[in-house]
Design a protein around this motif. Structure first.
Motif, mmCIF file in Angstrom:
data_model
loop_
_atom_site.group_PDB
_atom_site.id
_atom_site.type_symbol
_atom_site.label_atom_id
_atom_site.label_comp_id
_atom_site.label_asym_id
_atom_site.label_seq_id
_atom_site.Cartn_x
_atom_site.Cartn_y
_atom_site.Cartn_z
ATOM 1 N N TRP A 147 1.435 4.434 99.420
ATOM 2 C CA TRP A 147 0.521 5.576 99.486
ATOM 3 C C TRP A 147 1.303 6.829 99.856
ATOM 4 O O TRP A 147 2.191 6.790 100.711
ATOM 5 N N ARG A 148 0.952 7.938 99.220
ATOM 6 C CA ARG A 148 1.483 9.248 99.609
ATOM 7 C C ARG A 148 0.286 10.168 99.805
ATOM 8 O O ARG A 148 -0.465 10.436 98.868
ATOM 9 N N LEU A 149 0.127 10.618 101.025
ATOM 10 C CA LEU A 149 -0.973 11.525 101.352
ATOM 11 C C LEU A 149 -0.390 12.840 101.840
ATOM 12 O O LEU A 149 0.305 12.879 102.870
ATOM 13 N N ASP A 150 -0.642 13.903 101.096
ATOM 14 C CA ASP A 150 -0.222 15.237 101.503
ATOM 15 C C ASP A 150 -1.368 15.899 102.263
ATOM 16 O O ASP A 150 -2.504 15.970 101.771
ATOM 17 N N LEU A 151 -1.055 16.380 103.478
ATOM 18 C CA LEU A 151 -2.057 16.955 104.359
ATOM 19 C C LEU A 151 -1.792 18.437 104.572
ATOM 20 O O LEU A 151 -0.633 18.885 104.536
ATOM 21 N N ASP A 152 -2.854 19.180 104.819
ATOM 22 C CA ASP A 152 -2.656 20.586 105.173
ATOM 23 C C ASP A 152 -2.326 20.692 106.657
ATOM 24 O O ASP A 152 -2.160 19.677 107.357
ATOM 25 N N ALA A 153 -2.222 21.912 107.163
ATOM 26 C CA ALA A 153 -1.793 22.121 108.545
ATOM 27 C C ALA A 153 -2.792 21.586 109.561
ATOM 28 O O ALA A 153 -2.442 21.365 110.728
ATOM 29 N N GLU A 154 -4.053 21.352 109.141
ATOM 30 C CA GLU A 154 -5.066 20.804 110.034
ATOM 31 C C GLU A 154 -5.219 19.296 109.896
ATOM 32 O O GLU A 154 -6.066 18.693 110.542
ATOM 33 N N GLY A 155 -4.402 18.689 109.026
ATOM 34 C CA GLY A 155 -4.455 17.246 108.851
ATOM 35 C C GLY A 155 -5.432 16.774 107.800
ATOM 36 O O GLY A 155 -5.675 15.571 107.672
ATOM 37 N N ARG A 156 -5.987 17.702 107.001
ATOM 38 C CA ARG A 156 -6.927 17.309 105.939
ATOM 39 C C ARG A 156 -6.147 16.951 104.674
ATOM 40 O O ARG A 156 -5.229 17.684 104.279
ATOM 41 N N PRO A 157 -6.516 15.850 104.005
ATOM 42 C CA PRO A 157 -5.795 15.473 102.776
ATOM 43 C C PRO A 157 -5.973 16.500 101.671
ATOM 44 O O PRO A 157 -7.070 16.994 101.419
ATOM 45 N N GLU A 158 -4.879 16.838 101.026
ATOM 46 C CA GLU A 158 -4.906 17.734 99.861
ATOM 47 C C GLU A 158 -4.681 16.956 98.571
ATOM 48 O O GLU A 158 -5.207 17.342 97.528
#
Length: 479
Positions: A147-158
């Motif tokens: 799995w690769r999950l890219d998150l924003d600065a608040e930890g929300r998945p993008e």
């Protein structure tokens, strides 16, 4: 989720171990793997189905109890140059070894889940797989679902991606060591980021109204034939690690919902009666719970290092009863769709070495990302999985519940006739002379039988009248 996680430490505890062996016999727990299953596992180890994509350059690490060898998950955490974070999360690829319709597959469907007893575990798969070739052990190249999950600065998945890959863990870490390294500031960035991402995810959990129970682990320690209980309170690192798994399960649910085919882990909202019982337990343990304070807010404020709070957290797992699995196909909207404790759609997908359904969830997610139809063997099994998982969970719950009864009886076997302060936390509707009491010390919950109507929610003094590990029960009577 089990009410308590228990392990045996200290001396042999021969009497308790004998009672636990008898319990496994009574529950018809399948401890030994048939010879054809073991033979197929050995063949699978020699010729697994390996993926083409090579991700062994990513320096993964695992976080597990020190003695664990069935390692389902490995992670690598990094900051993204554009801001935010990248989480690589490798999950053991059991399907690389288990052939649909084979002896291994049939045995996994018979067992459904790994069973945990205080003295041993009964695994879902043979050790040559679950603690060997399929496990993400350090310095071992393994097939995995990456799995690769890219998150924003608040930890929300993008963005989310999952594919088959070869991976190689570099280190097997444990919770105590991780916590110490992070607290001391000596952890390197991939590990240090666990705290940053974990806290962000915890904040998002609170924002959406979800709750994670940091349930203490109960150790049973024998002292010259008698027993005592000690709690291992979860560390912050336990919670941060759990948030990575929880985030992946939420991402899996979203992938399957978008594809129109999947299996979700669902949980209805707790009924008022269950919350009322928790309020009585809080009163028993002298935990202040103002009526205007929501359950989730109360739980987040508890300290699992405090014995009363630890006992209350054990009771909170009662609100997880009623959890099940919802299958959906053909693009229809599943009903129900939410997991009340997660406060979002959620799927089990991160423990395939120990839980049957995760192998199928992973397969559906890989297909969803690739934009292809899931394999026939995965689709054909979907409709039967909810009942299989329910039956397996029922056995696991029975094993756990009856183990707790045995342990509490062993703990109190030399104290028959003693009195204890307790609170009546439950009274049977049709038998007002029979109920349940919650002792303050030790943190034991037991049956009480009275000659007069029991005062629900009131503190009373009770005398221990029975505690026989052979019968696996404790019994109290009001003084």
């Amino acid at each position: 989720m089990p009410r308590r996680h228990m392990i045996m430490t200290g001396a042999d505890g021969a009497a308790l171990r004998a009672a636990l062996r008898e319990l496994r016999t009574k529950l018809e727990v399948p401890e030994e793997f048939p010879a054809p299953v073991l033979a197929e596992a050995e063949r699978a180890v020699r010729s697994p189905r390996l993926p083409d994509f090579d991700a062994t350059d990513i320096p993964f690490f695992t976080i597990d109890p020190p003695t664990s060898r069935d390692l389902d998950q490995a992670m690598h955490l990094a900051k993204r140059p554009s801001g935010g974070y990248r989480v690589h999360y490798a999950i053991a690829d059991v399907a690389a070894y288990v052939s649909p319709g084979g002896a291994l597959d049939a045995e996994a469907h018979r067992r459904v889940t790994t069973l945990y007893f205080p003295d041993e575990k009964v695994p879902l798969h043979p050790a040559v797989l679950s603690e060997g070739a399929a496990s993400l052990l350090p310095d071992q190249t393994c097939p995995a679902l990456l799995w690769r999950l890219d998150l924003d600065a608040e930890g929300r998945p993008e963005s989310t991606d999952v594919r088959r890959a070869l991976v190689r863990s570099r280190a097997k870490l444990d919770y105590d060591g991780v916590q110490k390294a992070i607290d001391a500031g000596t952890a390197e960035e991939p590990l240090a980021l666990l705290k940053d991402i974990g806290r962000l995810r915890e904040a998002l959990e609170a924002e959406r109204g979800g709750i994670s129970l940091n349930v203490p682990e109960q150790e049973i320690v024998e002292h010259e034939g008698s027993y005592s209980l000690a709690y291992r309170a979860p560390l912050p690192a336990d919670g941060w690690n759990a948030q990575i798994s929880l985030m992946t399960g939420m991402a899996a649910a979203e992938l399957m919902l978008a594809a129109g085919t999947g299996i979700l882990r669902t949980l209805p909202t707790a009924p008022d009666g269950a919350v009322g019982r928790l309020r009585r337990a809080a009163k028993a343990l002298r935990i202040e719970w103002p009526h205007h304070v929501p359950y989730a807010e109360l739980v987040r404020g508890l300290d699992p290092h405090r014995p009363a709070h630890a006992a209350f957290l054990q009771e909170c797992t009662a609100l997880l009863r009623g959890a099940g699995y919802t299958v959906f196909t053909g693009g229809r909207t599943p009903d129900p769709v939410l997991h009340a404790a997660v406060a979002a759609p959620y799927a089990h997908c991160t423990a395939p070495l120990r839980r049957l359904v995760d192998r199928y969830t992973g397969e559906l997610c890989v297909a969803a990302v690739a934009g292809i139809e899931p394999p026939g063997w995965a689709l054909e099994a979907l409709d039967a999985l909810p009942k299989e998982m329910s039956d397996g969970a029922r056995l696991a719950n029975s094993a756990e519940r009856e183990s707790v009864d045995l342990v509490e009886a062993a703990l109190l076997k030399d104290r028959v006739g003693e009195t204890f302060e307790a609170t009546v936390i439950d009274v049977k509707d049709r038998e007002p002379l029979v109920g349940t009491v919650h002792l303050e010390d030790p943190a034991v919950i037991g049956r009480v039988e009275s000659t007069t109507e029991l005062p629900l929610g009131e503190r009373i003094t009770v005398r221990l009248t029975e505690a026989d590990p052979g019968r696996a029960k404790v019994l109290f009577a009001p003084v």
